[in-house]
Design a protein around this motif. Structure first.
Motif, PDB file in Angstrom:
ATOM      1  N   GLU A  31       5.183  37.253 -94.104  1.00  0.00           N
ATOM      2  CA  GLU A  31       3.931  37.252 -93.358  1.00  0.00           C
ATOM      3  C   GLU A  31       2.902  36.393 -94.081  1.00  0.00           C
ATOM      4  O   GLU A  31       2.573  36.638 -95.231  1.00  0.00           O
ATOM      5  CB  GLU A  31       3.376  38.672 -93.191  1.00  0.00           C
ATOM      6  CG  GLU A  31       2.114  38.728 -92.339  1.00  0.00           C
ATOM      7  CD  GLU A  31       1.588  40.138 -92.160  1.00  0.00           C
ATOM      8  OE1 GLU A  31       0.375  40.279 -91.908  1.00  0.00           O
ATOM      9  OE2 GLU A  31       2.375  41.088 -92.296  1.00  0.00           O
ATOM     10  N   ARG A  32       2.399  35.354 -93.360  1.00  0.00           N
ATOM     11  CA  ARG A  32       1.360  34.481 -93.906  1.00  0.00           C
ATOM     12  C   ARG A  32       0.023  34.833 -93.260  1.00  0.00           C
ATOM     13  O   ARG A  32      -0.114  34.708 -92.047  1.00  0.00           O
ATOM     14  CB  ARG A  32       1.662  33.015 -93.613  1.00  0.00           C
ATOM     15  CG  ARG A  32       2.910  32.462 -94.258  1.00  0.00           C
ATOM     16  CD  ARG A  32       3.150  31.046 -93.749  1.00  0.00           C
ATOM     17  NE  ARG A  32       4.364  30.476 -94.286  1.00  0.00           N
ATOM     18  CZ  ARG A  32       4.396  29.592 -95.300  1.00  0.00           C
ATOM     19  NH1 ARG A  32       3.262  29.182 -95.834  1.00  0.00           N
ATOM     20  NH2 ARG A  32       5.541  29.119 -95.731  1.00  0.00           N
ATOM     21  N   SER A  33      -0.939  35.255 -94.037  1.00  0.00           N
ATOM     22  CA  SER A  33      -2.283  35.443 -93.500  1.00  0.00           C
ATOM     23  C   SER A  33      -2.963  34.081 -93.455  1.00  0.00           C
ATOM     24  O   SER A  33      -2.520  33.117 -94.080  1.00  0.00           O
ATOM     25  CB  SER A  33      -3.089  36.417 -94.360  1.00  0.00           C
ATOM     26  OG  SER A  33      -3.134  35.969 -95.697  1.00  0.00           O
ATOM     27  N   SER A  34      -4.041  33.972 -92.694  1.00  0.00           N
ATOM     28  CA  SER A  34      -4.717  32.690 -92.538  1.00  0.00           C
ATOM     29  C   SER A  34      -5.309  32.230 -93.864  1.00  0.00           C
ATOM     30  O   SER A  34      -5.723  33.043 -94.691  1.00  0.00           O
ATOM     31  CB  SER A  34      -5.819  32.783 -91.481  1.00  0.00           C
ATOM     32  OG  SER A  34      -6.773  33.764 -91.859  1.00  0.00           O
ATOM     33  N   TRP A  87      -0.418  37.179 -99.060  1.00  0.00           N
ATOM     34  CA  TRP A  87       0.765  37.101 -98.204  1.00  0.00           C
ATOM     35  C   TRP A  87       1.760  38.205 -98.561  1.00  0.00           C
ATOM     36  O   TRP A  87       1.716  38.784 -99.645  1.00  0.00           O
ATOM     37  CB  TRP A  87       1.436  35.744 -98.343  1.00  0.00           C
ATOM     38  CG  TRP A  87       0.605  34.611 -97.807  1.00  0.00           C
ATOM     39  CD1 TRP A  87      -0.614  34.694 -97.194  1.00  0.00           C
ATOM     40  CD2 TRP A  87       0.918  33.213 -97.877  1.00  0.00           C
ATOM     41  NE1 TRP A  87      -1.071  33.450 -96.857  1.00  0.00           N
ATOM     42  CE2 TRP A  87      -0.161  32.517 -97.258  1.00  0.00           C
ATOM     43  CE3 TRP A  87       1.990  32.484 -98.384  1.00  0.00           C
ATOM     44  CZ2 TRP A  87      -0.174  31.133 -97.140  1.00  0.00           C
ATOM     45  CZ3 TRP A  87       1.983  31.101 -98.270  1.00  0.00           C
ATOM     46  CH2 TRP A  87       0.913  30.440 -97.652  1.00  0.00           C
TER      47      TRP A  87
END
Length: 261
Positions: A31-34, A87
């Motif tokens: 999962e990549r956060s902004s 992340w």
């Protein structure tokens, strides 16, 4: 000799087994956060890619992080590290399928996009890669400097402290910059108009924002002094500073850019 050879072969086998275990599956991003583009870096026109080495622990949490390849901007490097730490990762696994600690190199790219500029784009949102942004940064630095000095001098005068001598010296120190201020504003208005903006409204809005920020900074600084006597001593120290070259706009990063206009 045979014993030594067998021992060497055994050690080599252990090393190969360990390498195979460690390399069975590397950590992966799940999962990549902004990634937040730092406003100061955007305004300065900084862009690039920072590569961050991330230690992923057995529970998938992030351990240590290290910048492997810099973007060329310390601000972007830190923003990249901050983003990666937020992340989520799946840990590496050995050949037995069990999680093990491991590391992975993650690139984070910051790319400027100026195509979104509209007539309603605030002056502070222009980047240094545009003419309006380049001139706007100089204009804001100059007016922030002048505005803060004026606000603080008025506070000092309200306390009965004479500011005339310091004003006169500071005015001489800033004579060259002040002489360029009119041309700077004229060029900035032309650049804003070329983008379809209303220059007068844009500058009026920015002056209001700067004035609000200056009032807050002035009140915060004055509030650090204890009582009227403490505030007067603070004013006297400020007047000494303002009378020196380091208290002039010459010490600003934008001074040479202003004179070059």
């Amino acid at each position: 000799m045979r014993t030594a050879s067998r021992l060497l072969a055994g050690l080599l086998a252990l090393l190969l087994a360990h390498s195979a275990l460690a390399a069975a599956r590397e950590p992966t991003i799940i999962e990549r956060s902004s990634v937040e583009y730092p406003p100061s870096a955007r305004r300065a026109g900084h862009e690039g890619t920072v590569t961050v080495s991330v230690e992923v622990l057995t529970d998938g949490s992030v351990g240590t992080t290290t910048v492997v390849t810099s973007s060329g901007s310390p601000i972007l490097d830190q923003a990249g590290v901050d983003a990666v730490r937020a992340w989520r990762f799946e840990p590496a696994t050995g050949e037995d399928g069990k999680p093990i600690a491991g590391s992975v190199a993650v690139p984070v790219t910051f790319k400027l996009t100026d195509a979104k500029i509209t007539p309603n784009t605030a002056l502070s949102e222009y980047t240094a890669t545009t003419e309006a942004g380049r001139l706007g940064m100089i204009w804001m630095a100059y007016h922030r400097y002048q505005g803060f000095n004026q606000a603080f001098l008025e506070k000092c005068e309200a306390l009965g402290v004479s500011t005339a001598a310091a004003r006169a010296v500071n005015q001489k120190l800033n004579a060259e910059a002040d002489a360029k201020a009119g041309k700077l504003e004229q060029l900035l208005k032309i650049a804003l108009a070329n983008n379809g903006a209303d220059p007068d409204r844009q500058l009026a809005d920015m002056r209001l924002r700067l004035d609000t920020d200056i009032k807050l900074r002035t009140a915060e600084l004055v509030g650090k002094a204890t009582g009227p006597d403490g505030q007067r001593r603070q004013c006297e120290d400020f007047l000494v500073y303002l009378s020196r070259i380091e208290g002039s706009f010459r010490f600003s990063d934008y001074y040479e850019r202003l004179l070059a206009l």
